[in-house]
Write a protein that holds these residues in place. Structure first.
Motif, mmCIF file in Angstrom:
data_model
loop_
_atom_site.group_PDB
_atom_site.id
_atom_site.type_symbol
_atom_site.label_atom_id
_atom_site.label_comp_id
_atom_site.label_asym_id
_atom_site.label_seq_id
_atom_site.Cartn_x
_atom_site.Cartn_y
_atom_site.Cartn_z
ATOM 1 N N ASP A 52 5.171 4.938 2.717
ATOM 2 C CA ASP A 52 5.388 6.069 3.618
ATOM 3 C C ASP A 52 6.283 5.689 4.793
ATOM 4 O O ASP A 52 7.031 6.524 5.323
ATOM 5 N N ALA A 97 -2.339 3.074 -6.941
ATOM 6 C CA ALA A 97 -2.111 4.080 -5.893
ATOM 7 C C ALA A 97 -0.718 3.947 -5.296
ATOM 8 O O ALA A 97 -0.085 4.951 -4.924
ATOM 9 N N THR A 98 -0.215 2.733 -5.212
ATOM 10 C CA THR A 98 1.120 2.499 -4.661
ATOM 11 C C THR A 98 2.197 2.992 -5.621
ATOM 12 O O THR A 98 3.175 3.625 -5.207
ATOM 13 N N THR A 133 0.811 -1.211 0.000
ATOM 14 C CA THR A 133 0.000 0.000 0.000
ATOM 15 C C THR A 133 0.849 1.268 0.000
ATOM 16 O O THR A 133 2.049 1.235 0.325
ATOM 17 N N PRO A 134 0.242 2.419 -0.330
ATOM 18 C CA PRO A 134 0.953 3.689 -0.199
ATOM 19 C C PRO A 134 1.478 3.908 1.217
ATOM 20 O O PRO A 134 2.572 4.467 1.401
ATOM 21 N N ARG A 153 2.239 6.726 -5.496
ATOM 22 C CA ARG A 153 2.849 7.209 -4.258
ATOM 23 C C ARG A 153 4.371 7.090 -4.318
ATOM 24 O O ARG A 153 5.089 7.960 -3.791
#
Length: 295
Positions: A120, A141-142, A115-116, A145
């Motif tokens: 992070d 989305a990943t 995942t994003p 990001r």
């Protein structure tokens, strides 16, 4: 340092005398299980060209994950930031007929869970990287990001848009290098993507060589033709990894692309992806011959 963000997967190839019908079982098949996933392949190619590389991907808790770590340890790919979670490592089953026609089924497994937010948690890796390489075998989305974090950290970004997937055009435009093959390039043209003048588009075209476009200027570099082509599967990843390693080592754009052309051309003469990726000395030797014939 180069940070590669994306995929690892096991490739399960079954060569069959013919494709079985519904409910039918046939014998006479052969099986091969190898390493795959575009990002892992690219990281190995970078390491073989002498680059310092770290991989950020996701693995399950199965034998494929153990095999992946053995590969990275052997090749010198730093894997301390790989997400390990319960579930299945990505795998692809490829059924190949004698004609070479193939049918492929992909089970993404835990790669769909990268995942994003996972990225992070590794902001320091993006900040430490000089170059970040991103492919699209992870959730959209990943991937987006990864590009954003790389730019925030001040890194150069190379986006290999494979497989071709709809991304926000403003995020694609953030990449310094956009490296599609012909079909991927056509996909983004149909989607209306127009590269900004600051972005370098490096389009691989197989037997037609490589075109490099910056703004309104385009140069086409000749291919290195091989008389015996055994397996083209890993050529694209070899190109991307070699190109990235050369850029990170300070090569000029044209020189980096020529080196990548030579490495990818050598790769098609050997079966299977990882065994086909040439080392630095092999590329050095073949590059000298290539430059003598093209310059």
């Amino acid at each position: 340092m180069i940070l590669v963000v994306g995929s690892y997967g096991a490739g399960i190839t079954v060569r069959v005398p013919r494709v079985p019908g519904a409910g039918e079982t046939i014998g006479g098949s052969t099986l091969n299980i190898g390493h795959g996933g575009k990002s892992s392949n690219q990281a190995v190619a970078i390491a073989r060209q002498g680059g310092q590389v770290s991989l950020l991907t996701a693995l399950g808790d199965d034998a494929f994950a153990d095999s992946a770590r053995e590969l990275w340890d052997h090749e010198g790919v730093e894997s301390g930031r790989v997400k390990a979670t319960r579930g299945s490592t990505m795998a692809g089953v490829i059924v190949v007929e004698p004609s070479g026609e193939n049918r492929i089924a992909i089970a993404p497994g835990v790669l769909d869970e990268l995942t994003p937010e996972d990225l992070d948690a590794h902001r320091d890796a993006f900040a430490a990287a000089d170059l970040v390489v991103v492919c699209l075998e992870v959730p959209v989305a990943t991937a987006e990001r990864a590009i954003i974090l790389a730019k925030e950290g001040g890194a150069t970004v190379l986006l290999n848009p494979a497989p071709a997937t709809s991304l926000r055009h403003e995020v694609i435009a953030m990449a310094d290098y956009f490296v599609p093959n012909e079909s991927e390039h056509e996909f983004y043209v149909r989607e209306g993507y127009r590269a900004p003048a600051t972005q370098v588009v490096v389009r691989t075209q197989g037997a037609d060589g490589v075109s490099i476009t910056t703004g309104d200027a385009t140069e086409t570099l000749a291919p290195l033709t091989q008389h015996s082509v055994v397996d083209t599967t890993g050529a694209g990843d070899t190109f991307v990894g070699t190109f990235a390693a050369a850029l990170d080592a300070g090569a000029e754009l044209r020189d980096a692309a020529q080196r990548a052309i030579v490495a990818s051309s050598l790769s098609v003469t050997v079966a299977e992806v990882i065994p086909s990726m040439p080392g630095r000395s092999a590329v050095d030797e073949a590059l000298a011959d290539y430059l003598n014939t093209t310059n």
